[in-house]
Design an enzyme around this catalytic site. Sequence first.
Site, PDB file in Angstrom:
ATOM      1  N   ASP A  57       0.860  -1.180   0.000  1.00 15.76           N
ATOM      2  CA  ASP A  57       0.000   0.000   0.000  1.00 15.76           C
ATOM      3  C   ASP A  57       0.895   1.228   0.000  1.00 15.76           C
ATOM      4  O   ASP A  57       1.594   1.507   0.977  1.00 15.76           O
ATOM      5  CB  ASP A  57      -0.902  -0.019   1.239  1.00 15.76           C
ATOM      6  CG  ASP A  57      -1.900   1.133   1.269  1.00 15.76           C
ATOM      7  OD1 ASP A  57      -1.741   2.085   0.473  1.00 15.76           O
ATOM      8  OD2 ASP A  57      -2.824   1.091   2.102  1.00 15.76           O
ATOM      9  N   ASN A  84       2.334   6.116 -11.243  1.00 11.77           N
ATOM     10  CA  ASN A  84       1.084   5.940 -11.980  1.00 11.77           C
ATOM     11  C   ASN A  84      -0.127   5.650 -11.099  1.00 11.77           C
ATOM     12  O   ASN A  84      -1.254   5.946 -11.497  1.00 11.77           O
ATOM     13  CB  ASN A  84       1.254   4.794 -12.986  1.00 11.77           C
ATOM     14  CG  ASN A  84      -0.065   4.294 -13.519  1.00 11.77           C
ATOM     15  OD1 ASN A  84      -0.713   4.928 -14.338  1.00 11.77           O
ATOM     16  ND2 ASN A  84      -0.502   3.136 -13.012  1.00 11.77           N
ATOM     17  N   TYR A 147      -9.537  14.959  -6.872  1.00 15.98           N
ATOM     18  CA  TYR A 147      -8.749  14.356  -7.956  1.00 15.98           C
ATOM     19  C   TYR A 147      -7.990  15.436  -8.717  1.00 15.98           C
ATOM     20  O   TYR A 147      -6.785  15.340  -8.944  1.00 15.98           O
ATOM     21  CB  TYR A 147      -9.682  13.591  -8.890  1.00 15.98           C
ATOM     22  CG  TYR A 147      -9.000  12.912 -10.054  1.00 15.98           C
ATOM     23  CD1 TYR A 147      -8.481  11.623  -9.916  1.00 15.98           C
ATOM     24  CD2 TYR A 147      -8.883  13.536 -11.291  1.00 15.98           C
ATOM     25  CE1 TYR A 147      -7.854  10.982 -10.979  1.00 15.98           C
ATOM     26  CE2 TYR A 147      -8.268  12.909 -12.358  1.00 15.98           C
ATOM     27  CZ  TYR A 147      -7.759  11.633 -12.199  1.00 15.98           C
ATOM     28  OH  TYR A 147      -7.137  11.017 -13.254  1.00 15.98           O
ATOM     29  N   LYS A 151      -3.884  15.805  -8.802  1.00 14.21           N
ATOM     30  CA  LYS A 151      -3.156  15.730 -10.074  1.00 14.21           C
ATOM     31  C   LYS A 151      -2.500  17.066 -10.413  1.00 14.21           C
ATOM     32  O   LYS A 151      -1.402  17.110 -10.982  1.00 14.21           O
ATOM     33  CB  LYS A 151      -4.101  15.299 -11.190  1.00 14.21           C
ATOM     34  CG  LYS A 151      -4.608  13.860 -11.053  1.00 14.21           C
ATOM     35  CD  LYS A 151      -3.474  12.849 -11.129  1.00 14.21           C
ATOM     36  CE  LYS A 151      -4.001  11.426 -11.282  1.00 14.21           C
ATOM     37  NZ  LYS A 151      -2.923  10.427 -11.401  1.00 14.21           N
ATOM     38  N   THR A 182      -9.656   1.776 -19.874  1.00 10.00           N
ATOM     39  CA  THR A 182      -9.123   0.879 -18.844  1.00 10.00           C
ATOM     40  C   THR A 182     -10.301   0.347 -18.036  1.00 10.00           C
ATOM     41  O   THR A 182     -11.419   0.875 -18.119  1.00 10.00           O
ATOM     42  CB  THR A 182      -8.176   1.631 -17.896  1.00 10.00           C
ATOM     43  OG1 THR A 182      -8.943   2.616 -17.167  1.00 10.00           O
ATOM     44  CG2 THR A 182      -7.037   2.312 -18.647  1.00 10.00           C
TER      45      THR A 182
END
Length: 257
Positions: A57, A84, A147, A151, A182
Amino acid sequence: MQVAIVTGASSGIGFGCATKLAEQGMAVLGTGRDAERLGDLERAVGDPERIATIAVDLTTDDGPRQIVDAAIARWGRIDFLINNAGVGKPKPLHETDDESLDYFLGLMLRAPFRLAREAVVHMQPGSAIINITSTFAVVGGLRGGAYSAAKGGLTSLTRHIACQYGPQGIRCNAVAPGVTLTPMVASRLEDSRFRKINTEMTPYPRLGEVNDIASTVAFLCSEGASFINGQEIVVDGGWTSTKYLSDFALNSEWVES
């Protein structure tokens, strides 16, 4: 033999990056939380001399050090770090609780920061760090919330690393994918609103594929990219940089929601 660490390597973009770099002759340490899925990566590469995995983790206090120690113990060097690992399905600011905020920032900003900090001391001239960001780091994005914040912070971290360690011959760049096919995205494409925003506003006639991102990462790890530093390469078919609307969108009848 050059050595790359790829986080979030058990599926999607991380899996594609790990296999692409292995195809180019690198040794790869793939990380993720699911040991069984990481086994799929080992089988896909198929060469035990060039693939190792570690189930960890990233958000734990000792996670980043475990990863770096594993790479050094196995191959004695680190040439490339591909940050990633990530998670999707954010909520807008007013719907985001502290637990979700901490999780997004912890996984997609704090963990890459700490992993880069551990790895960079082992890197020699010619090495590079590549951070996978997002188009939501470029444009903000509806419902981006934590998010977008994480980022966007990773983009700024990229530029800092490029400036700080460039004089040592260590480059750092970001790759910002658009919507990429994905498993994480598949369920979201079932939402007609999400699908329309991306398909009807992308001037190239398809959505992104894992190989689009993996190939960009592989290029940034190559000699041909040796003078590229501090950049954010957006791989989105023109979604962020144009005001495109498809013929369908332009000719549809608009109704109030």
